[in-house]
Design an enzyme around this catalytic site. Structure first.
Site, PDB file in Angstrom:
ATOM      1  N   ASP A  12       0.751  -1.184   0.127  1.00  0.00           N
ATOM      2  CA  ASP A  12       0.049   0.054   0.014  1.00  0.00           C
ATOM      3  C   ASP A  12       0.709   1.203   0.056  1.00  0.00           C
ATOM      4  O   ASP A  12       2.055   1.014   0.277  1.00  0.00           O
ATOM      5  CB  ASP A  12      -1.012  -0.082   1.239  1.00  0.00           C
ATOM      6  CG  ASP A  12      -1.759   1.230   1.326  1.00  0.00           C
ATOM      7  OD1 ASP A  12      -2.422   1.648   0.401  1.00  0.00           O
ATOM      8  OD2 ASP A  12      -1.809   1.970   2.190  1.00  0.00           O
ATOM      9  N   SER A  13       0.419   2.359  -0.004  1.00  0.00           N
ATOM     10  CA  SER A  13       1.211   3.441  -0.266  1.00  0.00           C
ATOM     11  C   SER A  13       1.528   3.796   1.150  1.00  0.00           C
ATOM     12  O   SER A  13       2.351   4.717   1.274  1.00  0.00           O
ATOM     13  CB  SER A  13       0.331   4.734  -0.617  1.00  0.00           C
ATOM     14  OG  SER A  13      -0.915   5.044   0.020  1.00  0.00           O
ATOM     15  N   CYS A  75      -3.864  -1.245  -1.908  1.00  0.00           N
ATOM     16  CA  CYS A  75      -4.114   0.359  -2.214  1.00  0.00           C
ATOM     17  C   CYS A  75      -4.960   0.228  -3.549  1.00  0.00           C
ATOM     18  O   CYS A  75      -4.973  -0.138  -4.409  1.00  0.00           O
ATOM     19  CB  CYS A  75      -2.848   0.868  -2.518  1.00  0.00           C
ATOM     20  SG  CYS A  75      -2.959   2.649  -2.979  1.00  0.00           S
ATOM     21  N   GLU A 153      -5.008  10.117   8.573  1.00  0.00           N
ATOM     22  CA  GLU A 153      -3.751  10.010   9.146  1.00  0.00           C
ATOM     23  C   GLU A 153      -3.481  10.718  10.350  1.00  0.00           C
ATOM     24  O   GLU A 153      -2.625  10.361  11.190  1.00  0.00           O
ATOM     25  CB  GLU A 153      -2.830  10.385   7.956  1.00  0.00           C
ATOM     26  CG  GLU A 153      -2.903   9.564   6.671  1.00  0.00           C
ATOM     27  CD  GLU A 153      -1.697   8.508   6.657  1.00  0.00           C
ATOM     28  OE1 GLU A 153      -0.942   8.711   7.285  1.00  0.00           O
ATOM     29  OE2 GLU A 153      -2.147   7.721   5.882  1.00  0.00           O
ATOM     30  N   CYS A 185     -11.310   3.054  -0.930  1.00  0.00           N
ATOM     31  CA  CYS A 185      -9.949   3.750  -0.460  1.00  0.00           C
ATOM     32  C   CYS A 185      -9.542   2.855   0.993  1.00  0.00           C
ATOM     33  O   CYS A 185     -10.596   2.759   1.787  1.00  0.00           O
ATOM     34  CB  CYS A 185     -10.155   5.165  -0.152  1.00  0.00           C
ATOM     35  SG  CYS A 185      -8.626   5.843   0.819  1.00  0.00           S
ATOM     36  N   HIS A 187      -8.440   3.898   3.637  1.00  0.00           N
ATOM     37  CA  HIS A 187      -8.534   4.677   4.825  1.00  0.00           C
ATOM     38  C   HIS A 187     -10.119   4.707   5.109  1.00  0.00           C
ATOM     39  O   HIS A 187     -10.312   5.123   6.534  1.00  0.00           O
ATOM     40  CB  HIS A 187      -8.001   6.090   4.481  1.00  0.00           C
ATOM     41  CG  HIS A 187      -6.542   6.092   4.760  1.00  0.00           C
ATOM     42  ND1 HIS A 187      -5.674   5.453   3.651  1.00  0.00           N
ATOM     43  CD2 HIS A 187      -5.580   6.723   5.393  1.00  0.00           C
ATOM     44  CE1 HIS A 187      -4.393   5.685   3.931  1.00  0.00           C
ATOM     45  NE2 HIS A 187      -4.522   6.345   4.940  1.00  0.00           N
TER      46      HIS A 187
HETATM   47  N1  DGL Z   1      -4.055   3.727  -0.109  1.00  0.00           N
HETATM   48  C1  DGL Z   1      -4.731   4.729  -0.865  1.00  0.00           C
HETATM   49  C2  DGL Z   1      -6.159   4.306  -1.704  1.00  0.00           C
HETATM   50  O1  DGL Z   1      -6.424   3.286  -1.132  1.00  0.00           O
HETATM   51  C3  DGL Z   1      -5.005   5.932   0.037  1.00  0.00           C
HETATM   52  C4  DGL Z   1      -3.777   6.820   0.275  1.00  0.00           C
HETATM   53  C5  DGL Z   1      -3.134   7.559  -0.741  1.00  0.00           C
HETATM   54  O2  DGL Z   1      -3.779   8.446  -1.443  1.00  0.00           O
HETATM   55  O3  DGL Z   1      -1.828   6.987  -0.911  1.00  0.00           O
HETATM   56  O4  DGL Z   1      -6.526   4.688  -2.551  1.00  0.00           O
END
Ligand code: DGL
Length: 265
Positions: A12-13, A75, A153, A185, A187
């Site tokens: 993931d990011s 992600c 976050e 997403c 989050h």
């Molecule tokens: N992990 C990203 C997503 O699920 C969200 C966080 C980001 O923008 O990197 O789209």
């Protein structure tokens, strides 16, 4: 013969993919997991498709060097843009969250489906196209919610300001009388309570974390499992105490093996 699975790579990011990892730990607990959070380059959700594909290939390349048998793209933004490139490059099962999330929305009986995600995810139209392929008569309403990631976050999961921001993003979806809302997403599952309150009881909220883990389990069940001990290691491109603090709280377990990595970019 298909190779058995002993180690799964998840990327993931940043921290958000832990929502997927948590479901994987519940459903396939004996398999080893290698989690990569590209914390140095978060967020992906504001970046161009070209950059997201490049970052995703680098993340997957790192995980492939750790001898994984399967790759999970936790992600949503990376899944929306880079899945075909990853499947083309790496000759192991590659599972993204978009297909699983779209399936969850359709299985929930959605006819008027709202999708929320980062700007890049919504711009890709990946969710819309995948839902349409599964249920051609569904009406889909997509909305980018870029400010929600930084609020999560910051740890403002249940906060008046977060509720106000979410209400503003969700007002068009309420006006569109959606029956199902897909949290596209990593989050957003952490904001489920706030989002449910805003949308009201008549709207079903679905996310892709659990459905992705179910897809992974079905691959593991089909191929068989070998050698794993349920060991989880975490690799971060930028070291972060906060990642560990939030991660341990969210996963409800100690994060024992945490390493800094350099993707050599
Ligand atoms: N992990 C990203 C997503 O699920 C969200 C966080 C980001 O923008 O990197 O789209």
């Amino acid at each position: 013969m298909e190779k058995e699975i002993s180690r799964i790579g998840v990327f993931d990011s940043g921290i958000g993919g832990l929502t997927v990892l948590k479901c994987l730990l519940d459903l396939v607990p004996q398999v080893d997991m290698v989690y990569l959070g590209d914390t140095a380059r978060l967020p992906y959700g504001t970046k161009s498709s070209r950059t997201i594909v490049r970052y995703s290939l680098q993340c997957a390349g790192f995980l492939a060097s750790m001898d994984i048998d399967m790759l999970v793209v936790a992600c949503n933004t990376a899944s929306a843009h880079a899945l075909p490139a990853l499947q083309n490059e790496f000759h192991i099962p590659v599972v993204g969250v978009v297909e699983a999330g779209a399936q969850a929305a359709v299985q929930a009986g959605g006819r008027r489906i709202g999708v929320i995600g980062t700007s890049s995810t919504i711009k890709s139209r990946a969710y819309e196209e995948t839902i349409k392929a599964l249920k051609p008569d569904a009406s889909i309403f997509a909305q980018a919610c870029p400010l929600l990631v930084p609020l999560v976050e910051e740890g403002w999961h249940d906060d008046e300001i977060t509720a106000q921001v979410a209400s503003r993003y969700l007002k068009d979806l309420i006006a569109a009388r959606i029956d199902t809302l897909l949290l596209g997403c990593t989050h957003y599952p952490l904001l489920k309570d706030v989002i449910s309150r805003i949308m009201g009881d008549s709207v079903k909220i679905v996310d892709s974390a659990l459905s992705t883990a179910r897809v992974v389990k079905s691959v593991v069940d089909r191929r068989g499992r070998t050698g794993g001990e349920g060991r989880v290691s975490y690799h971060l491109t930028d070291s972060s105490e906060r990642f560990i603090e939030l991660g341990e709280h969210f996963l409800g377990r100690e994060m024992k093996y945490v390493y800094d990595v350099d993707l050599c970019v």
